[in-house]
Design an enzyme around this catalytic site. Sequence first.
Site, PDB file in Angstrom:
ATOM      1  N   CYS A   1       0.743  -1.235   0.610  1.00 21.62           N
ATOM      2  CA  CYS A   1      -0.118   0.054  -0.259  1.00 21.62           C
ATOM      3  C   CYS A   1       1.097   1.666   0.324  1.00 21.62           C
ATOM      4  O   CYS A   1       0.709   2.332  -1.048  1.00 21.62           O
ATOM      5  CB  CYS A   1      -0.947   0.179   1.246  1.00 21.62           C
ATOM      6  SG  CYS A   1      -2.087  -1.659   1.170  1.00 21.62           S
TER       7      CYS A   1
HETATM    8  C1  UGA Z   1      -1.940  -0.209   5.948  1.00 17.87           C
HETATM    9  C2  UGA Z   1      -1.620   1.208   6.428  1.00 17.87           C
HETATM   10  O1  UGA Z   1      -1.763   1.146   8.003  1.00 17.87           O
HETATM   11  C3  UGA Z   1      -3.905   0.868   6.102  1.00 17.87           C
HETATM   12  O2  UGA Z   1      -4.526   1.542   7.019  1.00 17.87           O
HETATM   13  C4  UGA Z   1      -4.203   0.468   5.139  1.00 17.87           C
HETATM   14  O3  UGA Z   1      -5.112   0.745   4.919  1.00 17.87           O
HETATM   15  C5  UGA Z   1      -3.497  -0.199   3.975  1.00 17.87           C
HETATM   16  O4  UGA Z   1      -2.264   0.394   4.118  1.00 17.87           O
HETATM   17  C6  UGA Z   1      -4.051  -0.158   2.750  1.00 17.87           C
HETATM   18  O5  UGA Z   1      -4.248   1.031   1.711  1.00 17.87           O
HETATM   19  O6  UGA Z   1      -5.027  -1.002   2.086  1.00 17.87           O
HETATM   20  P1  UGA Z   1       0.310  -2.159   6.032  1.00 17.87           P
HETATM   21  O7  UGA Z   1      -0.104  -1.432   4.199  1.00 17.87           O
HETATM   22  O8  UGA Z   1      -0.888  -3.350   6.100  1.00 17.87           O
HETATM   23  O9  UGA Z   1      -1.353  -1.305   6.162  1.00 17.87           O
HETATM   24  O10 UGA Z   1       0.664  -2.474   6.721  1.00 17.87           O
HETATM   25  P2  UGA Z   1       1.583  -0.942   7.752  1.00 17.87           P
HETATM   26  O11 UGA Z   1       0.709  -1.817   9.658  1.00 17.87           O
HETATM   27  O12 UGA Z   1       0.861   0.262   7.765  1.00 17.87           O
HETATM   28  O13 UGA Z   1       3.313  -1.438   7.497  1.00 17.87           O
HETATM   29  C7  UGA Z   1       3.630  -0.440   6.505  1.00 17.87           C
HETATM   30  C8  UGA Z   1       5.015  -1.000   6.383  1.00 17.87           C
HETATM   31  O14 UGA Z   1       5.416   0.255   7.804  1.00 17.87           O
HETATM   32  C9  UGA Z   1       5.757  -2.326   7.616  1.00 17.87           C
HETATM   33  O15 UGA Z   1       6.521  -2.538   6.455  1.00 17.87           O
HETATM   34  C10 UGA Z   1       5.985  -1.912   8.948  1.00 17.87           C
HETATM   35  O16 UGA Z   1       7.247  -2.693   8.578  1.00 17.87           O
HETATM   36  C11 UGA Z   1       5.762  -0.769   8.139  1.00 17.87           C
HETATM   37  N1  UGA Z   1       6.305   0.664   9.536  1.00 17.87           N
HETATM   38  C12 UGA Z   1       5.301   0.424  10.068  1.00 17.87           C
HETATM   39  C13 UGA Z   1       7.517   0.975  10.316  1.00 17.87           C
HETATM   40  O17 UGA Z   1       8.593   0.591   9.349  1.00 17.87           O
HETATM   41  N2  UGA Z   1       8.035   2.047  11.403  1.00 17.87           N
HETATM   42  C14 UGA Z   1       6.841   1.658  12.362  1.00 17.87           C
HETATM   43  O18 UGA Z   1       6.227   2.688  13.611  1.00 17.87           O
HETATM   44  C15 UGA Z   1       5.244   1.368  11.338  1.00 17.87           C
END
Ligand code: UGA
Length: 449
Positions: free
Chosen positions: A278
Amino acid sequence: MYKYKVSILGTGFIGLCSAVCFADKDIMVIASTHNEKKAADINEGIAPFYEEGLQEIMDRLKNTNLNIFRCITDPIKAVLETDISMITQGTPMREDKSIDLSFIESTAREIGLALKNKDNYHLVVVRSTVVPGTTRGLVAKIITEVSGKKPGKDYGLCMQPEFLAEGRSIEDTLQPDRIVIGQFDEKSGIMLQEFYEYFYGVHLKNCPILRMNIESAELVKYGNNCLLSTKISYANEFANLAQLVPNVDVTEVMKGVGLDYRINPRFLGAGVGFGGSCFHKDVNAIKAWSKSKGYNARLLDAVLDINDDQAIKIVDIAEELVGDLKGKKVSLLGLAFKPGTDDMREAASIRVVNELLKRGASNIVGYDPKANDTAKMELGDKIQYAQSVEELLKDSDCALLITEWDEFKKLSPDDFKNSMRSPNLVDGRRIYDFKEFNKLLSFRAIGRI
Ligand code: UGA
C-alpha cells in the site's frame, strides 16, 4: 427476507474480509471473482489467504446458513441479485509508478451491463483506493455509457475508502475509528450511512461518520497513507540524525516526541523502512497524479527517498562492523514486509538484498517464519533460505534483523554468540535492548551509535 443484499466485486483482503463480516451480521452477500478456483475454495469455506480471524468467520458461515454468503464468477449476476455493489478490486502500480485502474474499469463495465437490465435503484460504492476523479470521471462515466442510466437518478454512487491493515483486516472492519463516505448526492450518502448503522448497530456509538463529496473522500485515503509513510520516514530521518551523535537513541527521541498529544507515538518506529502493497503504491500513485496536474509533490519524494535509503544505511552499518562483506556469510532475520504475514510486496528485505549484492556479498542467507516460500518467488536464487534460526545463524559473520517476528524477539545475546562465526548483529527494527546486547556482542542498531 434480508434487509440488505450486497455484492462485493473483488475478493482480495478488503473484499473478502468485508464480505464475511457483513454476512456474519445478517446481511446477504454475493462475492464475485473471475478466479474459479478461488470461488470454489471460498464456497467450500476455505480462506484463499491467511488473515487473522478470517477462517473462523468462514467456518461459522459454512456451519450456520449456506444461503447468506456465496461466491460466484459472474459479477453481472451478483449485481442483479443485490441492491448495493461494492467495488473492492486492486489498483496496482504500473511500471511508470502511476495507478493501474484497469480492474476498476472492467468492473464498472460489468456493473453497467447489469444495471442496463435492472429496474430497481442500485447503490454503487467504490471501496478501492483510487486517485481523485476516478469514481465520478471513470466509474460513473462507464456505468452510464454502458447502462444508459444516470447517477443520482437511476443509481446511487459513493466512494468509501477503507483503512484496513493486513493482519488486522477483520478487527479493523469490525472496529473502525471512522467511516468516510464520499457521496454523489444526498440520497446515495444516506443509503450507505443507513447500511452501516444497521451493520454496526450500537458499536457505531464511538465512530464518527463523515459525509463529504466523492473527490474529498478519494483524497482522504491518500492523505492517510501518505501521512503514515511520512511519520515513518520522519522517524528514519531522525534515526540518521541520532547516528551523528554518540549515545543518542532515536527510540527514546521518538518516544519523547510521540507523547505530545498532538502527535501520538504510533508509526514513529525507525528502522529499515516501510514495505507492503500500500504505502509505496499509494505515495507513488498520488505523486504521479499530482504531477499530471502540474504540481510536484516534493514532500512525498523525500518520504520515498528516505525510505529507500534505509536499506543502504543498514548495510553501511554492517560494513562498519564486519568490513568488506565479500566472502562473508550474511544472515537476514525476517523477509516479509511486516510480521504476521507472508507478504513480500515491496518488503525492505528486497532492497537490503539488492544493496548487499551491489557491495559484493554473495553468501546471503534468509529465514522467515512464514515467508520463505513467497520470498523465493520474489528473490529466487539471489539468496539461500534457512529453515530455522539455528541454521540461519550457524557460522554466520553478520546478522541483520529485518522483520520483527516474536520468534526473533526471544533471542538472547548468547543465541547469537553460540552459533555465529563472528557475532555481529545489526538491529533494523529496534527490538533488542541496546545496552544488554552491546555489552555482550558486536552490536549496532539503526538510530543509535
Ligand atoms: C497500511 C495502512 O496501515 C492501512 O491503514 C491501510 O488501509 C493499508 O495500508 C491500505 O492502504 O490498504 P499495511 O500496508 O497492511 O496497512 O501495513 P502497516 O501495518 O501500515 O505497515 C506498513 C509498513 O510500515 C510495514 O513494512 C511496517 O514494518 C512499516 N512500519 C510501520 C515502520 O517501518 N515503522 C512503524 O512505526 C510502523
